[in-house]
Design a protein around this motif. Structure first.
Motif, PDB file in Angstrom:
ATOM      1  N   LEU A 133       0.830  -1.216   0.000  1.00  0.00           N
ATOM      2  CA  LEU A 133       0.000   0.000   0.000  1.00  0.00           C
ATOM      3  C   LEU A 133       0.859   1.259   0.000  1.00  0.00           C
ATOM      4  N   ALA A 134       1.980   1.217   0.715  1.00  0.00           N
ATOM      5  CA  ALA A 134       2.871   2.376   0.746  1.00  0.00           C
ATOM      6  C   ALA A 134       3.397   2.682  -0.653  1.00  0.00           C
ATOM      7  N   ALA A 135       3.804   1.627  -1.367  1.00  0.00           N
ATOM      8  CA  ALA A 135       4.316   1.823  -2.727  1.00  0.00           C
ATOM      9  C   ALA A 135       3.228   2.372  -3.647  1.00  0.00           C
ATOM     10  N   ILE A 136       2.009   1.889  -3.467  1.00  0.00           N
ATOM     11  CA  ILE A 136       0.884   2.387  -4.267  1.00  0.00           C
ATOM     12  C   ILE A 136       0.655   3.871  -3.981  1.00  0.00           C
ATOM     13  N   CYS A 137       0.680   4.241  -2.707  1.00  0.00           N
ATOM     14  CA  CYS A 137       0.424   5.624  -2.310  1.00  0.00           C
ATOM     15  C   CYS A 137       1.487   6.560  -2.896  1.00  0.00           C
ATOM     16  N   ILE A 138       2.735   6.127  -2.862  1.00  0.00           N
ATOM     17  CA  ILE A 138       3.816   6.962  -3.390  1.00  0.00           C
ATOM     18  C   ILE A 138       3.714   7.060  -4.910  1.00  0.00           C
ATOM     19  N   GLY A 139       3.429   5.943  -5.576  1.00  0.00           N
ATOM     20  CA  GLY A 139       3.240   5.986  -7.026  1.00  0.00           C
ATOM     21  C   GLY A 139       2.098   6.902  -7.422  1.00  0.00           C
ATOM     22  N   ASP A 140       1.000   6.823  -6.676  1.00  0.00           N
ATOM     23  CA  ASP A 140      -0.159   7.668  -6.954  1.00  0.00           C
ATOM     24  C   ASP A 140       0.189   9.144  -6.766  1.00  0.00           C
ATOM     25  N   PHE A 141       0.961   9.451  -5.720  1.00  0.00           N
ATOM     26  CA  PHE A 141       1.355  10.842  -5.473  1.00  0.00           C
ATOM     27  C   PHE A 141       2.154  11.400  -6.640  1.00  0.00           C
ATOM     28  N   PHE A 142       2.997  10.568  -7.226  1.00  0.00           N
ATOM     29  CA  PHE A 142       3.809  11.013  -8.355  1.00  0.00           C
ATOM     30  C   PHE A 142       3.091  10.810  -9.691  1.00  0.00           C
ATOM     31  N   GLU A 143       1.763  10.839  -9.618  1.00  0.00           N
ATOM     32  CA  GLU A 143       0.873  10.928 -10.777  1.00  0.00           C
ATOM     33  C   GLU A 143       0.989   9.743 -11.736  1.00  0.00           C
ATOM     34  N   MET A 144       1.225   8.566 -11.187  1.00  0.00           N
ATOM     35  CA  MET A 144       1.266   7.372 -12.013  1.00  0.00           C
ATOM     36  C   MET A 144      -0.131   6.783 -12.177  1.00  0.00           C
ATOM     37  N   GLN A 145      -0.371   6.176 -13.315  1.00  0.00           N
ATOM     38  CA  GLN A 145      -1.651   5.535 -13.575  1.00  0.00           C
ATOM     39  C   GLN A 145      -1.726   4.200 -12.829  1.00  0.00           C
ATOM     40  N   PRO A 146      -2.937   3.771 -12.436  1.00  0.00           N
ATOM     41  CA  PRO A 146      -3.074   2.488 -11.731  1.00  0.00           C
ATOM     42  C   PRO A 146      -2.431   1.318 -12.462  1.00  0.00           C
ATOM     43  N   GLU A 147      -2.560   1.292 -13.797  1.00  0.00           N
ATOM     44  CA  GLU A 147      -1.973   0.173 -14.539  1.00  0.00           C
ATOM     45  C   GLU A 147      -0.449   0.188 -14.460  1.00  0.00           C
ATOM     46  N   GLU A 148       0.167   1.373 -14.375  1.00  0.00           N
ATOM     47  CA  GLU A 148       1.617   1.457 -14.215  1.00  0.00           C
ATOM     48  C   GLU A 148       2.025   0.948 -12.829  1.00  0.00           C
ATOM     49  N   ILE A 149       1.286   1.390 -11.829  1.00  0.00           N
ATOM     50  CA  ILE A 149       1.567   0.968 -10.450  1.00  0.00           C
ATOM     51  C   ILE A 149       1.450  -0.546 -10.333  1.00  0.00           C
ATOM     52  N   ASN A 150       0.355  -1.094 -10.847  1.00  0.00           N
ATOM     53  CA  ASN A 150       0.128  -2.536 -10.751  1.00  0.00           C
ATOM     54  C   ASN A 150       1.189  -3.333 -11.502  1.00  0.00           C
ATOM     55  N   LYS A 151       1.619  -2.820 -12.640  1.00  0.00           N
ATOM     56  CA  LYS A 151       2.645  -3.514 -13.409  1.00  0.00           C
ATOM     57  C   LYS A 151       3.946  -3.609 -12.612  1.00  0.00           C
ATOM     58  N   GLY A 152       4.316  -2.502 -11.972  1.00  0.00           N
ATOM     59  CA  GLY A 152       5.527  -2.506 -11.159  1.00  0.00           C
ATOM     60  C   GLY A 152       5.445  -3.494 -10.012  1.00  0.00           C
ATOM     61  N   LEU A 153       4.295  -3.545  -9.348  1.00  0.00           N
ATOM     62  CA  LEU A 153       4.106  -4.468  -8.223  1.00  0.00           C
ATOM     63  C   LEU A 153       4.083  -5.921  -8.687  1.00  0.00           C
ATOM     64  N   ALA A 154       3.387  -6.185  -9.771  1.00  0.00           N
ATOM     65  CA  ALA A 154       3.237  -7.553 -10.254  1.00  0.00           C
ATOM     66  C   ALA A 154       4.559  -8.126 -10.749  1.00  0.00           C
ATOM     67  N   ASN A 155       5.410  -7.273 -11.271  1.00  0.00           N
ATOM     68  CA  ASN A 155       6.681  -7.742 -11.831  1.00  0.00           C
ATOM     69  C   ASN A 155       7.795  -7.859 -10.801  1.00  0.00           C
ATOM     70  N   TYR A 156       7.567  -7.337  -9.591  1.00  0.00           N
ATOM     71  CA  TYR A 156       8.619  -7.386  -8.574  1.00  0.00           C
ATOM     72  C   TYR A 156       8.797  -8.807  -8.043  1.00  0.00           C
ATOM     73  N   GLU A 157      10.041  -9.293  -8.098  1.00  0.00           N
ATOM     74  CA  GLU A 157      10.381 -10.623  -7.595  1.00  0.00           C
ATOM     75  C   GLU A 157      11.332 -10.474  -6.409  1.00  0.00           C
ATOM     76  N   PRO A 158      10.903 -10.841  -5.195  1.00  0.00           N
ATOM     77  CA  PRO A 158      11.808 -10.743  -4.046  1.00  0.00           C
ATOM     78  C   PRO A 158      12.980 -11.707  -4.200  1.00  0.00           C
ATOM     79  N   LYS A 159      14.192 -11.168  -4.052  1.00  0.00           N
ATOM     80  CA  LYS A 159      15.387 -12.002  -4.202  1.00  0.00           C
ATOM     81  C   LYS A 159      16.420 -11.684  -3.131  1.00  0.00           C
ATOM     82  N   ASN A 160      15.969 -11.171  -2.031  1.00  0.00           N
ATOM     83  CA  ASN A 160      16.913 -10.711  -1.020  1.00  0.00           C
ATOM     84  C   ASN A 160      16.730 -11.419   0.324  1.00  0.00           C
ATOM     85  N   ASN A 161      16.128 -12.611   0.295  1.00  0.00           N
ATOM     86  CA  ASN A 161      15.906 -13.396   1.518  1.00  0.00           C
ATOM     87  C   ASN A 161      15.023 -12.671   2.524  1.00  0.00           C
TER      88      ASN A 161
END
Length: 432
Positions: free
Chosen positions: A276-304
């Motif tokens: 939710l924090a990432a969504i809120c920050i993306g929204d503040f910087f005037e990103m479209q929902p589809e851009e925000i969702n794409k960034g979240l969906a593509n994120y792969e945790p690789k740092n344990n």
């Protein structure tokens, strides 16, 4: 003796910093930092021989060709970073918290990079050395920077803010972490709130989880006035709901105008607020929902951190980068509700808890044995002290646990692997 402005002119010609002679980058500036057990002034000549353009030193006896003498190398590095930051006319998002810092930083970066040229703290370079190195890595091509700030005592966030000079900020949460250095939980709150104080003094924007009573209390005490809220209730800039978290998180969210949903590759319901924090920050910087969702969906945790790994024999929640009572509680709550026929938790000691250490390890041990898991394995001297008080398998060292796992293989289990960094629980993954 060279001053900051003069040093910056050298930096403009050689804009790469090295601090380790084992990894000298040709053309870089070597900063001869000191530690409790080393003095890199002694290696200044070696750094030059390996290709460094200059070596910054603070002991005149080690001066030589291409050596730049300063009063104190660490201060010179921090002052250079401050000077560089002042040349950058971009938003800088300062991010701290007891838990979820790095995951939140990565999520914010994943979202913002869908539209902007971003820079984010690499790995966990988030302390009094790492933050200056991060700032000095920002080029004039960067449009937004996300700087992670870690601390284990008061006034540290205050220092890091003077270096990073954030225009925007977020505290992910406050919890039972670094209690020894902060002097208890109230000290944690006071230390983290130094970010709020900086943002207030410099008219910055703050993103706040409205569901977190501690953060709300801290923000009100700081007198913040440029606030963007996220949470689960109406009235927030971003309102979200956890749709699914077994095993991966799916979130529904709205920004008052558009409702949306996104499936992520993150496990652990505790990551809902980080998303939710990432969504809120993306929204503040005037990103479209589809851009925000794409960034979240593509994120792969690789740092344990909350990383779901399938081995030949088990499914393992790799969450062994670090641990404190708050994060271990969240991890145990998470595995308790996930679907699996058999579940095992392997818990390593939690460090930097000071006088609270025994009490906190006892609380976690009690929670673990009451969580209904098939098997609990405790590792480390702090947990081992309770071997006669709680059911479970106890070992003083990871090596002893490794021997046990070799002789008593865990198979077809959902396994939580969680402990402080110093426990090196990653060495047990090969036996799972």
């Amino acid at each position: 003796m060279i001053n900051t402005a003069e040093l910056y002119q050298h930096f403009l010609k050689s804009p790469i910093i090295s601090t380790d002679t084992r990894n000298i980058i040709p053309g870089s500036i070597f900063f001869a930092l000191k530690g409790d057990n080393f003095n890199a002034n002694k290696f200044a000549t070696q750094a030059i021989e390996k290709g460094a353009a200059y070596a910054v030193i603070d002991e005149v006896e080690f001066a030589g060709e291409k050596c730049l003498l300063v009063d104190d190398v660490l201060s010179a590095l921090q002052n250079l970073a401050c000077y560089h930051r002042e040349q950058l006319n971009i938003p800088v998002i300062g991010l701290t918290g007891s838990n979820g810092k790095t995951t939140s930083k990565e999520l914010v970066n994943a979202v913002l990079s869908e539209r902007y040229k971003t820079f984010a703290t690499f790995g966990n370079l988030n302390n009094h050395i790492g933050v200056p190195l991060s700032i000095l890595s920002i080029t004039n091509k960067v449009e937004i920077a996300i700087i992670e700030m870690g601390a284990n005592h008061q006034k540290e966030i205050e220092l890091l803010c003077t270096i990073a000079q954030p225009t925007h900020g977020i505290i992910t949460n406050v919890g039972m972490a670094h209690l020894d250095g902060f002097g208890g939980f109230e000290g944690v709150k006071k230390g983290k709130a130094e970010l709020y104080a900086y943002l207030k003094a410099h008219n910055g924007y703050t993103f706040i989880n409205r569901d977190n009573a501690f953060l709300m209390e801290m923000s009100q005490k700081a007198g913040l006035n440029k606030l963007l809220y996220y949470g689960t209730e109406n009235g927030n800039t971003i309102k979200g709901a956890l749709k699914n978290s077994d095993p991966f998180i799916e979130v529904e969210w709205t920004n008052h105008e558009i409702s949306s949903s996104v499936k992520t590759n993150l496990t652990g319901s505790y990551n809902f607020e980080n998303i939710l924090a990432a969504i809120c920050i993306g929204d503040f910087f005037e990103m479209q929902p589809e851009e925000i969702n794409k960034g979240l969906a593509n994120y792969e945790p690789k740092n344990n951190r909350s990383q779901l790994t399938k081995t030949d024999h088990n499914t393992v929640i790799c969450d062994f980068y670090n641990a404190n009572p708050s994060s271990v509680t969240a991890a145990l709550n998470n595995i308790s509700v996930l679907s699996a026929d058999q579940k095992t938790a392997i818990l390593g000691d939690m460090f930097e808890l000071g006088p609270e250490s025994a009490t906190q390890h006892e609380i976690i041990a009690k929670q673990a044995v009451e969580s209904g898991l098939h098997q609990i394995i405790f590792i480390g001297k702090y947990f081992y002290a309770f071997k006669d008080q709680f059911e479970g398998v106890f070992f003083e060292t990871p090596a002893e646990a490794a021997d046990y796992l070799q002789q008593n293989p865990v198979t077809n289990n959902l396994v939580l692997l969680k402990g402080s960094r110093g426990m090196k629980l990653e060495n047990l993954l090969q036996f799972l």
